[in-house]
Design an enzyme around this catalytic site. Structure first.
Site, PDB file in Angstrom:
ATOM      1  N   ASP A   1      -6.156  39.452  15.196  1.00  0.00           N
ATOM      2  CA  ASP A   1      -5.007  40.174  15.728  1.00  0.00           C
ATOM      3  C   ASP A   1      -3.745  39.372  15.388  1.00  0.00           C
ATOM      4  O   ASP A   1      -3.551  38.252  15.870  1.00  0.00           O
ATOM      5  CB  ASP A   1      -5.169  40.337  17.239  1.00  0.00           C
ATOM      6  CG  ASP A   1      -4.091  41.220  17.859  1.00  0.00           C
ATOM      7  OD1 ASP A   1      -3.026  41.385  17.234  1.00  0.00           O
ATOM      8  OD2 ASP A   1      -4.321  41.739  18.971  1.00  0.00           O
ATOM      9  N   HIS A   2      -2.880  39.962  14.554  1.00  0.00           N
ATOM     10  CA  HIS A   2      -1.710  39.220  14.090  1.00  0.00           C
ATOM     11  C   HIS A   2      -0.682  39.000  15.200  1.00  0.00           C
ATOM     12  O   HIS A   2       0.293  38.247  15.015  1.00  0.00           O
ATOM     13  CB  HIS A   2      -1.049  39.970  12.926  1.00  0.00           C
ATOM     14  CG  HIS A   2      -0.622  39.068  11.810  1.00  0.00           C
ATOM     15  ND1 HIS A   2       0.098  37.908  12.019  1.00  0.00           N
ATOM     16  CD2 HIS A   2      -0.821  39.147  10.466  1.00  0.00           C
ATOM     17  CE1 HIS A   2       0.331  37.325  10.862  1.00  0.00           C
ATOM     18  NE2 HIS A   2      -0.211  38.041   9.895  1.00  0.00           N
ATOM     19  N   ARG A   3      -0.890  39.616  16.367  1.00  0.00           N
ATOM     20  CA  ARG A   3       0.023  39.390  17.481  1.00  0.00           C
ATOM     21  C   ARG A   3      -0.229  38.041  18.144  1.00  0.00           C
ATOM     22  O   ARG A   3       0.691  37.445  18.717  1.00  0.00           O
ATOM     23  CB  ARG A   3      -0.106  40.510  18.516  1.00  0.00           C
ATOM     24  CG  ARG A   3       0.296  41.877  18.009  1.00  0.00           C
ATOM     25  CD  ARG A   3      -0.032  42.952  19.052  1.00  0.00           C
ATOM     26  NE  ARG A   3      -1.467  43.036  19.310  1.00  0.00           N
ATOM     27  CZ  ARG A   3      -2.021  43.869  20.189  1.00  0.00           C
ATOM     28  NH1 ARG A   3      -1.239  44.684  20.910  1.00  0.00           N
ATOM     29  NH2 ARG A   3      -3.325  43.894  20.356  1.00  0.00           N
TER      30      ARG A   3
END
Length: 507
Positions: free
Chosen positions: A477-479
Site C-alpha cells: 500500500d503506497h499510502r
C-alpha cells in the site's frame, strides 16, 4: 403446558449476513439439550455448527439442506417447559438411526433448569455454552404420543408427559385428538425429508454444483465410502442429463424437418449457440470477490520484485531435516522458513505491518504480526492466520501452518481463524508458476508472493552456474510507505534467502 420457542439463525460474527444449511443434526421429534448443535451451516468464511439455546422437543425445521438463510430467519422451533418435564435422563433404546444407550446432562431436563426457565442459554456459538455435553438425539416414545399423520403435516404434542424414558422412532408428523392435545407448531413437515434422512454428501461444492444443474442428490448412488456422493458422481449425472436433452433435441428436430430437407433448411434452433453458464457469486467465492474488489478500489498498490538464489536456503533446510538425535524436531517446510524471514523483516520495516484508517486519515501501525498464508481448498481460496507469528520460531510456525492447512482442507476453520491478519504470505509456486502480482488482502498493507524454486543459470562467485532461483514479489500500500521502504524490506528478505546466516543476527 408446553411452550414453543422459535430459534432464529444467529449473528455468527465478522459481519456475516447469511449462511447456507449444509446438514441438519436433528430431526422433528428429537429431544435436544441446551447448547446442543442442531445444524451445520456454511458462511462465507467457514463451516459452523450452530447450537440451540433451548432444551426440549424439536417441533419444526425451516429450510432444506442447501437453502441459504439470512441472519434472523427462523431455523427451528422447540417445545419446552411441558408439565411433568421432558426429561432426557435414563436409558435410551436404540432406534432406527442407530443411537447408542446413554444419558443426557441434567441441564437438559424439565423446566427446573435456570437457563431453560429464562428462555434458554442465549449462547449461539460452539464452545460458548453452558459447558454441558450435548445430549443424544431422542424422540418421545410412540406409546406416549398418538402418531397419526394429518393432511396438513402439522405437528402437535401432548402437553402432559409423565414418563422420562424416550427412544428413537421415525420422525413422522403426528397429531392428537383436540380434546387431549395442545398444538405447539403448525409448520408443515416434509415426510419424504424425514424418512429419507440427510443426503450422503459432505462437500458444499458438490451441493452447489448439483443445485446449479438441478440434480436431485437423493436420486444419486454415491461412489465414495459408505455411499458418500462425490463430485465425480454429480459430474456423471450432469453429463447424462445433457446427453439426454441433446438426444431429445435431435429427435424433435428430425421429426419436425420435412422429408428430404437439407441441413441448411432445418429449424434455426438446431444451430443456436448454447446458453452461457451463470454462476452465483456467493459463499466463499462471493466473499473473495468482495474483498479483492474492495482492495483494488481502496488501496493504491504498487509491486516490486526480485530474483533470489535460494540454493543456500534449500541446503540449510535439508540440514535441519536431516538432523537426528534428541534435539531433532519435526520437518521444517520452505514456507515456514519464509514466514520466519518475513517476521524478521517486518521487525526492521514495521511500516508494512500496518493498516490505514480512511475515516480518521491515519496510518495504524500494529504491535504484533498475525501472519496470513494463502491456501487453496475445495471451497476456494482461504487465508488462515498464524497468531503472534513474531513470537514463534520456524518450527512453531511450521507446525501451526500444518494444523491450519488441515483444518482448511476439511472445511473446519472458524471465522476467527480466518480474520485478523496483518501481513500475508502467498506461495503460488506450488502451482508451478514463477511470478505474479499479488492483490493485497484488505485491510492489510502488504503481501509477499513466492514463485517456484527451480534450477536456472546464475552467476555465482563470478562464474556461471546452475542454482536454485526463486522470484519474490512484494505488493504494498503506497499510502503507508514509499518505494524505498518496500525495496528495503524485499531486499532484506532476498538476502536472508540467499544467505540464511543473515537471519541469525536477529534471532
Amino acid at each position: 403446558m408446553a411452550q414453543v420457542l422459535e430459534f432464529k439463525l444467529p449473528d455468527l460474527g465478522e459481519g456475516l449476513t447469511e449462511a447456507e444449511i449444509v446438514r441438519w443434526l436433528v430431526e422433528v421429534g428429537d429431544v435436544v439439550a441446551i447448547d446442543q448443535p442442531v445444524v451445520e451451516v456454511e458462511t462465507a468464511k467457514a463451516m459452523v455448527e450452530v447450537p440451540c439455546p433451548y432444551g426440549g422437543v424439536v417441533t419444526a425445521r425451516f429450510g432444506e439442506e442447501g437453502t441459504e438463510l439470512p441472519v434472523g430467519a427462523p431455523l427451528l422451533t422447540v417445545a419446552v417447559g411441558a408439565p411433568g418435564g421432558l426429561e432426557t435422563s435414563g436409558p435410551v433404546t436404540p432406534g432406527p438411526s442407530g443411537a447408542r444407550n446413554g444419558s443426557a446432562p441434567s441441564g437438559s431436563s424439565s423446566g427446573s433448569s435456570a437457563a431453560e426457565s429464562s428462555g434458554g442459554s442465549g449462547n449461539v456459538l460452539v464452545g460458548y455454552g453452558t459447558g454441558a455435553p450435548a445430549a443424544r438425539r431422542r424422540r418421545i416414545r410412540p406409546d406416549r404420543l398418538d402418531r397419526t399423520p394429518t393432511l396438513s403435516g402439522a405437528l402437535t404434542v401432548e402437553a402432559p408427559v409423565s414418563e422420562a424414558a424416550v427412544s428413537e422412532a421415525p420422525g413422522v408428523p403426528v397429531t392428537e385428538d383436540s380434546s387431549t392435545a395442545t398444538p405447539v407448531s403448525a409448520a408443515p413437515v416434509s415426510v419424504a425429508e424425514v424418512s429419507d434422512g440427510p443426503v450422503p454428501v459432505v462437500s458444499p461444492l458438490v451441493r452447489r454444483l448439483a443445485r446449479q444443474h438441478d440434480i436431485d442428490l437423493r436420486r444419486l448412488a454415491g461412489s465414495g465410502p459408505d455411499g458418500l456422493i462425490l463430485r465425480a458422481d454429480v459430474d456423471r449425472a450432469i453429463r447424462q442429463v445433457e446427453e439426454t436433452e441433446a438426444t431429445k433435441t435431435r429427435t424433435a428436430q428430425a421429426a419436425a424437418a420435412p422429408t428430404g430437407a437439407s441441413p441448411a433448411s432445418a429449424s434455426p434452433a438446431a444451430s443456436a449457440a448454447p446458453a452461457a453458464e451463470r454462476i452465483p457469486l456467493r459463499g466463499v467465492r462471493g466473499a473473495v470477490a468482495d474483498k479483492l474488489s474492495r482492495s483494488r478500489t481502496e488501496i493504491p498498490d504498487a509491486t516490486c520484485w526480485v530474483d533470489a538464489d535460494a540454493t543456500e536456503l534449500m541446503a540449510v533446510r535439508a540440514a535441519m531435516n536431516a538432523a537426528t538425535g534428541p534435539s531433532a524436531g519435526p520437518k521444517v517446510s520452505v514456507l515456514a522458513l519464509l514466514a520466519r524471514i518475513c517476521t524478521a523483516a517486518l521487525a526492521r520495516f514495521p511500516e508494512l505491518n500496518s493498516t490505514v484508517d480512511t475515516e480518521a486519515r491515519e496510518i495504524v501501525r500494529l504491535p504484533g504480526v498475525h501472519l496470513g498464508f494463502a491456501a487453496q481448498t475445495e471451497r476456494g481460496l482461504v487465508v488462515p492466520v498464524v497468531r503472534d507469528a513474531h513470537t514463534r520460531n520456524a518450527e512453531s510456525i511450521g507446525a501451526e501452518i500444518a494444523r491450519l492447512t488441515e483444518l482448511a482442507r476439511t472445511g473446519k476453520l472458524s471465522p476467527a481463524q480466518l480474520t485478523g491478519g496483518t501481513f500475508t504470505l502467498n506461495n503460488y509456486g506450488v502451482f508451478g508458476v514463477d511470478g505474479s502480482t499479488p492483490i493485497i488482502n484488505h485491510p492489510e498493507a502488504a503481501m509477499l508472493g513466492v514463485g517456484r524454486i527451480m534450477p536456472k543459470p546464475w552467476v555465482h562467485q563470478g562464474e556461471l552456474a546452475v542454482r536454485q532461483v526463486v522470484q519474490l514479489s512484494l505488493t504494498f500500500d503506497h499510502r503507508v510507505c514509499d518505494g524505498g521502504t518496500a525495496g528495503g524490506f524485499l531486499r532484506y528478505v532476498a538476502d536472508c534467502v540467499e544467505q540464511p546466516a543473515v537471519l541469525l543476527r536477529t534471532l
